[in-house]
Design a protein around this motif. Structure first.
Motif, PDB file in Angstrom:
ATOM      1  N   LEU A 118     -15.786  24.360   6.854  1.00 12.62           N
ATOM      2  CA  LEU A 118     -15.185  23.526   7.895  1.00 12.62           C
ATOM      3  C   LEU A 118     -16.235  23.068   8.898  1.00 12.62           C
ATOM      4  O   LEU A 118     -17.088  23.856   9.310  1.00 12.62           O
ATOM      5  CB  LEU A 118     -14.083  24.295   8.633  1.00 12.62           C
ATOM      6  N   ILE A 121     -15.680  22.297  11.955  1.00  7.30           N
ATOM      7  CA  ILE A 121     -15.390  22.916  13.245  1.00  7.30           C
ATOM      8  C   ILE A 121     -14.619  24.203  12.970  1.00  7.30           C
ATOM      9  O   ILE A 121     -13.404  24.278  13.143  1.00  7.30           O
ATOM     10  CB  ILE A 121     -14.578  21.947  14.135  1.00  7.30           C
ATOM     11  N   TRP A 160     -14.101  27.048  14.276  1.00  6.04           N
ATOM     12  CA  TRP A 160     -13.267  27.778  15.232  1.00  6.04           C
ATOM     13  C   TRP A 160     -11.891  27.123  15.395  1.00  6.04           C
ATOM     14  O   TRP A 160     -11.046  27.617  16.117  1.00  6.04           O
ATOM     15  CB  TRP A 160     -13.983  27.911  16.589  1.00  6.04           C
ATOM     16  N   ARG A 161     -11.680  26.019  14.704  1.00  2.00           N
ATOM     17  CA  ARG A 161     -10.345  25.424  14.725  1.00  2.00           C
ATOM     18  C   ARG A 161      -9.593  25.738  13.437  1.00  2.00           C
ATOM     19  O   ARG A 161      -8.636  25.062  13.094  1.00  2.00           O
ATOM     20  CB  ARG A 161     -10.449  23.914  14.880  1.00  2.00           C
ATOM     21  N   HIS A 178      -5.829  25.699  13.382  1.00  2.00           N
ATOM     22  CA  HIS A 178      -5.059  24.487  13.678  1.00  2.00           C
ATOM     23  C   HIS A 178      -3.873  24.235  12.737  1.00  2.00           C
ATOM     24  O   HIS A 178      -2.804  23.845  13.190  1.00  2.00           O
ATOM     25  CB  HIS A 178      -5.982  23.255  13.705  1.00  2.00           C
ATOM     26  N   PRO A 179      -4.061  24.435  11.398  1.00  2.00           N
ATOM     27  CA  PRO A 179      -2.924  24.150  10.512  1.00  2.00           C
ATOM     28  C   PRO A 179      -1.688  24.994  10.799  1.00  2.00           C
ATOM     29  O   PRO A 179      -0.587  24.644  10.392  1.00  2.00           O
ATOM     30  CB  PRO A 179      -3.481  24.470   9.110  1.00  2.00           C
ATOM     31  N   MET A 222      -0.425  22.756  13.835  1.00  2.00           N
ATOM     32  CA  MET A 222      -0.407  21.303  13.642  1.00  2.00           C
ATOM     33  C   MET A 222      -0.050  21.013  12.196  1.00  2.00           C
ATOM     34  O   MET A 222      -0.848  21.264  11.293  1.00  2.00           O
ATOM     35  CB  MET A 222      -1.773  20.706  13.986  1.00  2.00           C
ATOM     36  N   ASN A 235       1.186  18.830   8.837  1.00  2.00           N
ATOM     37  CA  ASN A 235       1.388  17.563   8.146  1.00  2.00           C
ATOM     38  C   ASN A 235       1.863  17.884   6.743  1.00  2.00           C
ATOM     39  O   ASN A 235       1.057  18.188   5.857  1.00  2.00           O
ATOM     40  CB  ASN A 235       0.099  16.730   8.097  1.00  2.00           C
ATOM     41  N   LEU A 241      -3.476  19.646   1.170  1.00  2.00           N
ATOM     42  CA  LEU A 241      -4.353  20.651   1.755  1.00  2.00           C
ATOM     43  C   LEU A 241      -3.597  21.532   2.752  1.00  2.00           C
ATOM     44  O   LEU A 241      -3.885  22.719   2.893  1.00  2.00           O
ATOM     45  CB  LEU A 241      -5.550  19.968   2.433  1.00  2.00           C
ATOM     46  N   PHE A 242      -2.613  20.933   3.423  1.00  5.73           N
ATOM     47  CA  PHE A 242      -1.788  21.708   4.346  1.00  5.73           C
ATOM     48  C   PHE A 242      -1.035  22.795   3.584  1.00  5.73           C
ATOM     49  O   PHE A 242      -1.028  23.960   3.985  1.00  5.73           O
ATOM     50  CB  PHE A 242      -0.813  20.776   5.078  1.00  5.73           C
ATOM     51  N   CYS A 279      -4.819  14.368   5.643  1.00  3.78           N
ATOM     52  CA  CYS A 279      -5.223  15.178   6.806  1.00  3.78           C
ATOM     53  C   CYS A 279      -4.228  16.297   7.062  1.00  3.78           C
ATOM     54  O   CYS A 279      -3.073  16.045   7.397  1.00  3.78           O
ATOM     55  CB  CYS A 279      -5.357  14.306   8.045  1.00  3.78           C
ATOM     56  N   LEU A 280      -4.691  17.550   6.916  1.00  2.00           N
ATOM     57  CA  LEU A 280      -3.742  18.659   6.965  1.00  2.00           C
ATOM     58  C   LEU A 280      -3.227  18.943   8.365  1.00  2.00           C
ATOM     59  O   LEU A 280      -2.176  19.547   8.519  1.00  2.00           O
ATOM     60  CB  LEU A 280      -4.344  19.930   6.338  1.00  2.00           C
ATOM     61  N   VAL A 281      -3.959  18.491   9.399  1.00  2.00           N
ATOM     62  CA  VAL A 281      -3.499  18.735  10.762  1.00  2.00           C
ATOM     63  C   VAL A 281      -2.949  17.466  11.403  1.00  2.00           C
ATOM     64  O   VAL A 281      -2.588  17.463  12.584  1.00  2.00           O
ATOM     65  CB  VAL A 281      -4.621  19.317  11.644  1.00  2.00           C
ATOM     66  N   GLY A 282      -2.864  16.386  10.643  1.00  2.00           N
ATOM     67  CA  GLY A 282      -2.311  15.149  11.179  1.00  2.00           C
ATOM     68  C   GLY A 282      -3.177  14.495  12.243  1.00  2.00           C
ATOM     69  O   GLY A 282      -2.658  13.888  13.180  1.00  2.00           O
ATOM     70  N   ILE A 314     -10.305  19.558  12.118  1.00  2.00           N
ATOM     71  CA  ILE A 314     -10.989  20.823  11.868  1.00  2.00           C
ATOM     72  C   ILE A 314     -12.245  20.615  11.015  1.00  2.00           C
ATOM     73  O   ILE A 314     -12.953  21.559  10.706  1.00  2.00           O
ATOM     74  CB  ILE A 314     -10.063  21.863  11.197  1.00  2.00           C
ATOM     75  N   GLY A 315     -12.486  19.386  10.612  1.00  2.00           N
ATOM     76  CA  GLY A 315     -13.707  19.083   9.860  1.00  2.00           C
ATOM     77  C   GLY A 315     -13.648  19.435   8.393  1.00  2.00           C
ATOM     78  O   GLY A 315     -14.663  19.778   7.794  1.00  2.00           O
ATOM     79  N   CYS A 316     -12.466  19.304   7.766  1.00  2.00           N
ATOM     80  CA  CYS A 316     -12.371  19.649   6.345  1.00  2.00           C
ATOM     81  C   CYS A 316     -12.881  18.521   5.446  1.00  2.00           C
ATOM     82  O   CYS A 316     -13.227  18.746   4.302  1.00  2.00           O
ATOM     83  CB  CYS A 316     -10.936  19.999   5.970  1.00  2.00           C
ATOM     84  N   ARG A 317     -12.885  17.296   5.972  1.00  2.00           N
ATOM     85  CA  ARG A 317     -13.411  16.121   5.270  1.00  2.00           C
ATOM     86  C   ARG A 317     -12.603  15.708   4.042  1.00  2.00           C
ATOM     87  O   ARG A 317     -13.091  15.005   3.182  1.00  2.00           O
ATOM     88  CB  ARG A 317     -14.884  16.336   4.889  1.00  2.00           C
ATOM     89  N   TYR A 318     -11.336  16.161   3.979  1.00  2.00           N
ATOM     90  CA  TYR A 318     -10.479  15.724   2.878  1.00  2.00           C
ATOM     91  C   TYR A 318     -10.210  14.218   2.991  1.00  2.00           C
ATOM     92  O   TYR A 318      -9.991  13.549   1.985  1.00  2.00           O
ATOM     93  CB  TYR A 318      -9.176  16.536   2.896  1.00  2.00           C
TER      94      TYR A 318
END
Lengths: 405, 249
Positions: free
Chosen positions: A121, A123, A125-126, A129-130, A133, A135, A140-141, B70-73, B91-95
């Motif tokens: 990742l 970032i 430390w986030r 988030h899933p 947050m 989706n 991937l979620f 995007c998994l976090v929207g 979060i920088g997953c780059r999907y």
């Protein structure tokens, strides 16, 4: 002669207390080198950033850490849910002796994946988030939730091996009773969660239609990933148990391993048939004979993952000889890794006109997390009741141990 | 803003002056040196293809692959047209980079806290009623902006009224429609436009995700049933063993 060997065994297993410095052996040197390289990779990734630690670029945003670390890490850890389902749900009691080992392998495998995620990742430390947050349109979620939940399930499934070492009887009994009442629910949840995310890992690439090379892109990527993960996970379990028997004095009935191999062969054959039917249905057969790098990689993958093992496992001699079985399983694992790296790296390169070779730090970081899992596995097998051991169990918890030191 | 905004790029009109690039860099405060490819500091670039100039930028799909991935929207298609990026969620997953059929998003690989970067169709400016900076800067109206339906009509009018145009609006049906359209007198594949699927990309994953609940329900029922059989067998075996021991069988 016998007495000498006994003494040697004694010193090796008691070395934690007996001597200050661990004995330098070939494998320990290897592990030390991997860890040293891994430390530098960690520094490169977290102190210097992606550009110093990886060869990732915009056309190749996912590389070795996703292909090997995540896709293979999760896929090769499928043995735990397969054996747990077999024993608890299907009542195949003959696999019970290796249940704990396979759950432990899976748990360590998923822990490796989670640790690898921090490298992967941008970032890290986030990473939470899933959880808040959402989706729900994102594959991937779903994967992230399944992996989170299943890692928890595995930790709980494995927990008795640690809890039973707690010296307080009351706490221990209470926990184990609670665990027992929960166990079937855990196993059931584990089977469903595993089935979902093993297939969804393939589902991640459904959205790359037009980018992923036609030998691999299929609407049934989910099915393909699921069908290949179970035999590959079982192969890893066989390999690990063989090594425990060879090097850690574990006592396992080798018939169990050849029983598993009897299951692996048809599973791989089914997978092979699915791949073939799918290629024919999609009219992708011309791609099988094109003079391209992808074609070679495809056939390598099919040879290692399907043809080779299916032929070998049909030979009685291979199934009943642990060493041959071990190397056949190694072939399956190699084929599986080839498949996942093909989907995640090589099959995406033609469309993006890029050529990605991982940086050495990428290899080192992945190897170091795997090595850490192997070391943890070794100590768990030595100090916990994972597998029955050949000589009477080492009394590692005797109260006089500190006094000896 | 009630209407969905869109951009039309008429490749026959572009003179390759790169005013759009410059305006884009200026408004984002990027270094002003011209770049040949999209980058974290170039959300639009003008590529030379033969004797034509092709502007590259985010296509702002109607149903974007990146937003579904995007998994976090963090990536969202807004009602006003732009596909926007919320850096605070990422979060920088780059999907999104993997998913984008046009390979548009760029990642800040050199930064220690890297984000995804791409054009946002000047969402902020458009909300204030201003056109995107690149469109405003175009001296020859090769790029025009406006209401999506009107822009599409205008594109249609141009390709129907002038025989030099290729009879296709790139973006009208690509990935189910975009908010950036291209018309050209040279076949699109010769200008480096990729042949993408005609259906919205998220459909590809929606089908698989839709199977999730079925897997849980059917799988759960099946596994519970199998467990029940296993349990029952074990009970019967115990009972039979007891009967045998009691000598009653």
């Amino acid at each position: 002669m016998t007495s000498t060997r006994m003494t040697t065994t004694g010193t090796t297993t008691n070395e934690m207390t007996a001597s200050r410095f661990p004995r330098i052996s070939f494998w320990r040197t290897i592990v030390a080198v991997i860890f040293a390289a891994g430390m530098y990779s960690m520094y490169a990734r977290f102190a210097l950033g992606f550009q110093s630690a990886t060869n990732l670029t915009d056309p190749q945003p996912w590389g070795l850490w996703v292909g090997l670390g995540t896709l293979c890490g999760v896929g090769l850890s499928a043995g735990g849910f397969a054996i747990a389902t077999a024993v608890y749900i299907l009542g195949l009691e003959r696999y019970r002796p290796i249940l704990r080992t396979s759950v432990l392998i899976s748990f360590l495998g998923y822990s490796t994946v989670c640790a690898g995620m921090l490298y992967e990742l941008g970032i890290p430390w986030r990473i939470w988030h899933p959880i808040v947050m959402w989706n729900r349109h994102s594959v991937l979620f779903e994967v992230s939730w399944c992996v989170m939940l299943y890692t928890t399930v595995l930790a709980l499934e494995f927990s008795p091996a640690l809890v039973e070492k707690i010296p307080w009887t009351r706490v221990r009994a209470l926990y184990l009773r609670w665990h027992h009442s929960l166990l079937i629910a855990l196993v059931l949840a584990g089977t469903l969660l595993s089935s979902m995310h093993q297939s969804f890992l393939g589902g991640l690439y459904l959205i790359t239609k037009g980018k992923l090379y036609p030998l691999w892109y299929t609407p049934y990527l989910t099915t393909m990933f699921y069908l290949s993960a179970i035999p590959a996970g079982l192969a890893v379990t066989i390999m690990a148990i063989y090594l425990c028997v060879r090097s850690l004095n574990a006592r396992v009935d080798m018939n169990i391993l050849s029983d598993i191999s009897r299951v692996i062969a048809p599973l791989l054959a089914i997978y092979g048939v699915f791949r073939a039917v799918d290629l024919i249905n999609r009219d992708a057969t011309p791609y099988l004979w094109m003079w391209r790098e992808e074609t070679g990689l495809f056939w390598l993958e099919i040879a290692l993952l399907v043809v080779g093992p299916v032929v070998l496992l049909n030979l009685e001699k291979v199934r009943i000889t642990p060493l041959y079985l071990y190397w056949t399983c190694a072939m399956i694992v190699a084929g599986f890794v080839t498949n996942r790296l093909n989907v995640s790296v090589t099959a995406l390169q033609a469309s993006s006109a890029t050529y990605y070779i991982p940086k050495w730090t990428e290899f080192a970081a992945t190897l170091a997390t795997i090595a850490a899992a192997v070391v943890a596995f070794r100590y768990a097998v030595v100090y916990l009741d994972i597998l029955p051991k050949n000589p009477p169990r080492q009394r590692w918890m005797v109260p006089s141990a500190p006094a000896q030191a | 803003m009630a209407t969905t905004r869109a951009i039309l790029v008429d490749i026959t009109k572009c003179i390759g002056c790169r005013s759009c690039e410059q305006a884009c860099k200026q408004i984002h405060g990027f270094p002003m040196d011209s770049e040949t490819k999209l980058s974290p500091t170039a959300f639009t670039v003008v590529e030379e293809r033969g004797d034509r100039f092709v502007r590259r930028m985010c296509m702002h799909c109607q149903d974007p692959a990146c937003a579904s991935a995007c998994l976090v929207g963090a990536l969202k298609k807004t009602a006003a047209g732009p596909v926007t990026y919320d850096a605070a969620k990422c979060i920088g997953c780059r999907y999104c980079l993997v998913a984008c059929p046009f390979s548009v998003p760029r990642y800040q690989w050199s930064k220690l806290v890297p984000y995804v970067t791409k054009c946002d169709l000047c969402a902020g400016r458009q909300a204030k009623g201003q056109p995107p900076a690149c469109v405003e800067a175009c001296p020859v109206q090769a790029s025009i902006a406006g209401d999506r339906d009107e822009i599409l009509e205008e594109a249609q009018r141009r390709i129907l009224n002038d025989s030099k145009y290729v009879k296709h609006i790139y973006g009208s049906d690509e990935v189910g429609g975009t908010s950036v359209f291209f018309i050209s007198d040279v076949p699109f594949e010769k200008l480096g436009f990729v042949a993408v699927p005609k259906q919205p990309m998220p459909i590809l994953t929606a089908n698989a995700l839709g199977d999730g609940p079925t897997v849980i329900l059917v799988g759960g029922a099946l596994l519970s049933g199998l467990y029940w059989i296993t349990e029952r067998r074990a009970q019967v075996a115990v009972a039979e063993a007891r009967d045998k021991a009691n000598g009653r069988s």
